[in-house]
Write a protein that holds these residues in place. Structure first.
Motif, PDB file in Angstrom:
ATOM      1  N   ARG A  17      -9.936  -5.229  26.087  1.00  0.00           N
ATOM      2  CA  ARG A  17     -11.327  -4.771  26.042  1.00  0.00           C
ATOM      3  C   ARG A  17     -11.516  -3.625  25.050  1.00  0.00           C
ATOM      4  NH1 ARG A  17     -14.236  -3.271  30.440  1.00  0.00           N
ATOM      5  NH2 ARG A  17     -13.406  -5.023  31.623  1.00  0.00           N
ATOM      6  N   SER A  18     -10.419  -3.068  24.532  1.00  0.00           N
ATOM      7  CA  SER A  18     -10.528  -1.903  23.645  1.00  0.00           C
ATOM      8  C   SER A  18      -9.901  -2.113  22.274  1.00  0.00           C
ATOM      9  CB  SER A  18      -9.864  -0.681  24.312  1.00  0.00           C
ATOM     10  OG  SER A  18     -10.522  -0.336  25.501  1.00  0.00           O
ATOM     11  N   ASP A  21     -13.758  -6.214  19.022  1.00  0.00           N
ATOM     12  CA  ASP A  21     -14.879  -6.929  19.634  1.00  0.00           C
ATOM     13  C   ASP A  21     -15.465  -7.902  18.606  1.00  0.00           C
ATOM     14  OD1 ASP A  21     -17.260  -7.713  20.842  1.00  0.00           O
ATOM     15  OD2 ASP A  21     -18.252  -5.785  20.482  1.00  0.00           O
ATOM     16  N   ASP A  25     -20.696  -7.306  21.913  1.00  0.00           N
ATOM     17  CA  ASP A  25     -21.182  -6.857  23.221  1.00  0.00           C
ATOM     18  C   ASP A  25     -20.578  -5.528  23.648  1.00  0.00           C
ATOM     19  OD1 ASP A  25     -18.597  -7.582  23.853  1.00  0.00           O
ATOM     20  OD2 ASP A  25     -19.130  -8.994  25.448  1.00  0.00           O
ATOM     21  N   GLY A  26     -19.776  -4.923  22.771  1.00  0.00           N
ATOM     22  CA  GLY A  26     -19.176  -3.629  23.070  1.00  0.00           C
ATOM     23  C   GLY A  26     -17.861  -3.703  23.799  1.00  0.00           C
ATOM     24  N   ILE A  27     -17.408  -4.925  24.124  1.00  0.00           N
ATOM     25  CA  ILE A  27     -16.143  -5.126  24.835  1.00  0.00           C
ATOM     26  C   ILE A  27     -15.228  -5.980  23.967  1.00  0.00           C
ATOM     27  CG2 ILE A  27     -15.045  -6.085  26.896  1.00  0.00           C
ATOM     28  CD1 ILE A  27     -17.665  -5.608  28.385  1.00  0.00           C
ATOM     29  N   GLN A  58     -13.423  -7.496  37.456  1.00  0.00           N
ATOM     30  CA  GLN A  58     -13.189  -6.271  36.692  1.00  0.00           C
ATOM     31  C   GLN A  58     -13.317  -5.011  37.555  1.00  0.00           C
ATOM     32  OE1 GLN A  58     -12.120  -6.509  33.413  1.00  0.00           O
ATOM     33  NE2 GLN A  58     -12.204  -8.739  33.733  1.00  0.00           N
ATOM     34  N   VAL A 387     -19.540   7.312  32.722  1.00  0.00           N
ATOM     35  CA  VAL A 387     -19.012   6.195  31.935  1.00  0.00           C
ATOM     36  C   VAL A 387     -17.615   5.785  32.373  1.00  0.00           C
ATOM     37  CG1 VAL A 387     -20.372   6.949  29.942  1.00  0.00           C
ATOM     38  CG2 VAL A 387     -17.929   7.548  30.063  1.00  0.00           C
ATOM     39  N   GLN A 389     -14.527   4.240  34.324  1.00  0.00           N
ATOM     40  CA  GLN A 389     -14.412   3.014  35.096  1.00  0.00           C
ATOM     41  C   GLN A 389     -13.097   2.890  35.853  1.00  0.00           C
ATOM     42  OE1 GLN A 389     -15.753  -0.583  33.209  1.00  0.00           O
ATOM     43  NE2 GLN A 389     -17.116   0.516  31.828  1.00  0.00           N
ATOM     44  N   ASP A 404      -9.077   6.366  31.876  1.00  0.00           N
ATOM     45  CA  ASP A 404     -10.028   5.915  30.858  1.00  0.00           C
ATOM     46  C   ASP A 404      -9.804   6.602  29.514  1.00  0.00           C
ATOM     47  OD1 ASP A 404     -11.652   4.094  32.439  1.00  0.00           O
ATOM     48  OD2 ASP A 404     -12.345   5.867  33.512  1.00  0.00           O
ATOM     49  N   SER A 428     -19.631   0.977  22.056  1.00  0.00           N
ATOM     50  CA  SER A 428     -18.501   0.342  22.731  1.00  0.00           C
ATOM     51  C   SER A 428     -18.546   0.702  24.211  1.00  0.00           C
ATOM     52  CB  SER A 428     -17.183   0.798  22.106  1.00  0.00           C
ATOM     53  OG  SER A 428     -17.080   2.209  22.131  1.00  0.00           O
ATOM     54  N   TRP A 429     -17.760   0.005  25.007  1.00  0.00           N
ATOM     55  CA  TRP A 429     -17.838   0.159  26.469  1.00  0.00           C
ATOM     56  C   TRP A 429     -17.454   1.551  26.940  1.00  0.00           C
ATOM     57  CZ3 TRP A 429     -13.712   0.728  30.055  1.00  0.00           C
ATOM     58  CH2 TRP A 429     -12.426   0.663  29.503  1.00  0.00           C
TER      59      TRP A 429
END
Length: 532
Positions: A17-18, A21, A25-27, A58, A387, A389, A404, A428-429
């Protein structure tokens, strides 16, 4: 592709996810990884390890798997996974995927069926459902993420989850669980993957009867110690079974254990000749930046693994710990995850991190790199609470939930966020710091002395000079200097002090993490030498 490739391989961890992308979609996703594979080939790594990309709610960044045989739509499709593996192989890269066998998602069909059928259902035996002690949980085990390791369901029973409530633990005493994972292994091996990283490899088997600890305990993800639910002898029967499957496939498919154990000798049990191939060396990751401690841990690690015919592994960062640009400079560097990462002098932090990397890459065995460390990325310590997660972040006890900060998406190009992470200017996420503009791949590419250039040079030299050179011989040196030779023509010297130290150069300088002139090794600097 050579045999026993894994014994001295450099393996690069991708946190999907990082990393990159592709759809904006930022992921990050599998097509994004696939497009960046040439970058990894040019970096000089031998293989990539992908953190989970399976179907998942997730709740814990994909480590809560709802379906082990499909890809979560946020990451792509099974076709994307198949194409990624094929492209990697065409580029000479192998692919290792994460496997999460200790627990599933609470949305997994097995768990949902077990809930629906109620107490006494045979399906509940695939997990650890128990009656409580009155209104109390069945035992006093804590969750790694804080709070009790038990959650009560409406019919009154409780289920075990050593991590988040959304991650119920499998009961590995049940034959259906073992059968299921053997078929999962074959599914991905048939697709072409080169191996698996086994999440919580030490946790699958629990002590019979699930006995209470008899004391109040708070466990940390990477620092549990002796307990009735980790490192039980029964896990080794599971891995012997898996090894027979891996050995059926050509090209030496491998398995790597994320295994914490009280001693290195216990870790070595996971890599006996009929079990897994490698085990992460978390003891080294936690070793202070000090010559005696480093030398003792290096010797102990090599010796413990050699006793069972396995290579040592070395790593400094991953998705669960504070990046070593910060951690090695924090007051308590031995705290594996740097439970509350602190801001450090970025220049001093990067200098020490670069020196530590060259030391690690000079050691015999296999090395694991974490995405972004080749750019010198620091830990992001100022993410706002809204932010974050990490599922442990808002819990009152247990792991603090600051993972994170090492998972912020990579900067690829440009001067403003998201720095080429995706195809447009959307966020980004996790937010990227403004300071990362100067650390992007584009900003460092081809720049002499940049951290990216140092990694590329080091990996090329390692492959040319050190592959197959299994021995390490310590050499005398001034106080504060760690010095050793490998093979017939390589030497490494490390200054772990805070001041320049005059040395007698052992040969011609090949590469250094900082400027080396006139026989003086600057503070926190590692140098590689060609010895005639």
């Amino acid at each position: 592709m050579t045999e026993s490739w894994w014994r001295d391989a450099v393996i690069y961890q991708i946190y999907p996810r990082s990393f990159a992308d592709a759809n904006g979609d930022g992921i990050g996703d599998l097509p994004g990884i696939r497009a960046r594979l040439p970058y990894l080939r040019d970096l000089g790594v031998d293989a990539v390890w992908l953190s989970p990309f399976y179907l998942s709610p997730q709740a814990d960044a994909g480590y809560d798997v709802a379906d082990y045989r499909t890809v979560d739509p946020i990451f792509g499709s099974v076709g994307d996974a198949r194409g990624l593996v094929a492209d990697a192989h065409d580029l000479g890269l192998r692919v290792i995927v994460d496997l999460v066998p200790n627990h599933s998602s609470d949305q997994h069909i097995w768990f949902q069926q077990a809930l629906a059928e109620g107490p006494g259902s045979p399906l509940r035996e695939r997990y650890h459902f128990r009656d409580g002690r009155g209104d109390q949980p069945p035992n006093d085990w804590p969750s790694i993420f804080g709070g009790p390791a038990w959650t009560r369901v409406p019919d009154g029973q409780w289920y075990l989850h050593l991590f988040a409530p959304e991650q119920p633990d499998f009961n590995w005493d049940h034959p259906a669980v073992a059968d299921e994972f053997r078929t999962i292994l074959r599914f991905w091996l048939d697709l072409g993957v080169d191996g698996f990283r086994i999440d919580v490899a030490h946790g699958l088997v629990k002590e019979a009867g699930l006995p209470s600890l008899g004391r109040v305990a708070e466990w940390h993800l990477l620092d549990v110690g002796e307990s009735p639910c980790f490192d039980r002898d029964g896990v080794h029967d599971i891995y012997r079974s898996w090894r027979t499957i891996l050995d059926e496939y050509p090209g030496e498919r491998i398995a790597v254990a994320e295994a914490w154990a009280p001693t290195l000798a216990r870790v070595a049990d996971y890599v006996r000749p009929d079990e897994l191939h490698q085990a992460f060396n978390f003891s080294y990751l936690a070793t202070p930046w000090e010559p005696t401690a480093q030398r003792e841990m290096i010797d102990a690690s090599i010796g413990a693994m050699a006793a069972v015919g396995a290579p040592a592994t070395w790593t400094l960062s991953n998705h669960d710990v504070v990046r070593h640009t910060n951690r090695l400079l924090q007051a308590d560097a031995g705290d594996v995850a740097g439970r509350r990462p602190t801001e450090v002098d970025p220049v001093a932090g990067l200098r020490r991190a670069r020196a530590a990397t060259l030391l690690l890459l000079a050691l015999p065995g296999s090395a694991y790199l974490y995405q972004g460390e080749e750019l010198g990325l620091p830990e992001v310590t100022d993410l706002p609470p809204e932010v974050r997660q990490d599922p442990a972040f808002h819990r009152a006890t247990g792991q603090d939930g600051y993972r994170d900060g090492c998972r912020v998406p990579l900067p690829w190009s440009g001067t403003t966020a998201p720095y080429g992470f995706g195809p447009d200017s959307g966020p980004s996420w996790l937010p990227q710091p403004a300071s990362w503009a100067s650390l992007s791949v584009e900003a460092q590419d081809g720049v002499p002395g940049s951290t990216l250039s140092m990694y590329r040079e080091a990996l090329a030299l390692r492959r040319k000079t050190l592959t197959g050179a299994a021995t390490l011989t310590w050499q005398p040196g001034p106080t504060g200097i760690l010095s050793f030779t490998r093979g017939d023509g390589f030497a490494c010297t490390v200054n772990m002090t805070g001041a320049p130290v005059a040395i007698d150069p052992p040969g011609t300088l090949l590469l250094a993490s900082g400027p080396v002139e006139g026989g003086v090794l600057p503070p926190d600097t590692t140098a590689w030498w060609s010895v005639s």
